[in-house]
Write an enzyme that holds these catalytic residues in place. Structure first.
Site, PDB file in Angstrom:
ATOM      1  N   ILE A  73       0.819  -1.326  -0.008  1.00 27.06           N
ATOM      2  CA  ILE A  73      -0.014  -0.161  -0.171  1.00 27.06           C
ATOM      3  C   ILE A  73       0.712   1.125   0.107  1.00 27.06           C
ATOM      4  CG2 ILE A  73      -0.206  -0.059   2.416  1.00 27.06           C
ATOM      5  CD1 ILE A  73      -3.260   1.305   2.238  1.00 27.06           C
ATOM      6  N   CYS A  74       0.485   2.513  -0.635  1.00 30.72           N
ATOM      7  CA  CYS A  74       1.098   3.565  -0.666  1.00 30.72           C
ATOM      8  C   CYS A  74       2.517   3.652  -1.232  1.00 30.72           C
ATOM      9  CB  CYS A  74       0.885   4.262   0.820  1.00 30.72           C
ATOM     10  SG  CYS A  74       1.581   5.863   1.062  1.00 30.72           S
ATOM     11  N   GLY A  75       3.172   4.134  -0.546  1.00 27.09           N
ATOM     12  CA  GLY A  75       4.785   3.951  -1.090  1.00 27.09           C
ATOM     13  C   GLY A  75       5.403   2.844  -1.538  1.00 27.09           C
TER      14      GLY A  75
END
Length: 197
Positions: free
Chosen positions: A102-104
């Site tokens: 998730i995300c970065g």
């Protein structure tokens, strides 16, 4: 009875809110959750929580795991410090063990080439494009995406991220999975009764 072990990667500035639904409900449904760091030296989350990893990354083997979860962190965009986690994700996927990023963390997987031939999502298509990866044609504008054993989501979608994990691991049947999502994403109180049934 333990249904399996999910491994949560932890490193300085990891975004603790992104995986809270995932780890809490895996634990409530019979999975053990163990934290994995580059070493066993304590790390501090973005929210200021100190976590002492249960094991070092060099000790982690795909055959001992049901899932590897990679949360976002500022380090994903600040150099190669977290690249060993992306390489471990490759080993997991090669072994047929699911990875959820998730995300970065999605940018880390993009740099490792793991999104080049899989449908995926992230914070935004231009965010991943900045990594120079070759998978732009597979970018999907969705809350969360599962392609084979890889789950991806953007930073604003921790509930959709958890839903994909639960679906992949068979935590809930289809009816309860839909109810779980309606309860935690849509605040649909009628879904609670379905979950308790």
């Amino acid at each position: 009875m333990i249904r399996g072990t999910a491994h949560l990667a932890v490193y300085d500035t990891f975004a603790d809110w992104e995986t809270g639904h995932t780890t809490a409900h895996l634990t409530r449904n019979g999975f053990a959750v163990r934290t994995v760091g580059l070493t066993t030296t304590p790390v501090t989350s973005m929210g200021g929580l100190t976590v002492r990893p249960d094991l070092a990354l060099t000790e982690l083997r795909p055959e001992d795991s049901a899932l590897l979860v990679l949360p976002g962190a500022t380090q994903w965009d600040a150099g190669d410090e977290l690249a060993p986690f992306a390489r471990t994700a490759r080993a997991f996927l090669d072994a047929g063990v699911p990875v959820a990023a998730i995300c970065g963390a999605t940018a880390g997987l993009a740099r490792e080439g793991l999104l080049d031939d899989r449908a995926h999502t992230s914070a935004a298509s231009f965010y991943l494009a900045a990594t120079g990866y070759a998978g732009g044609a597979h970018y999907t504008d969705a809350d969360a995406v599962t392609d084979r054993d890889l789950i991806t989501a953007g930073p604003t979608e921790p509930v959709a991220f958890a839903r994909e994990v639960f679906g992949r691991l068979g935590v809930y049947d289809e009816k309860k999975l839909d109810a779980w999502y309606r309860l935690f994403h849509d605040s649909d109180a009628s879904a609670y009764e379905v979950l308790q049934g």
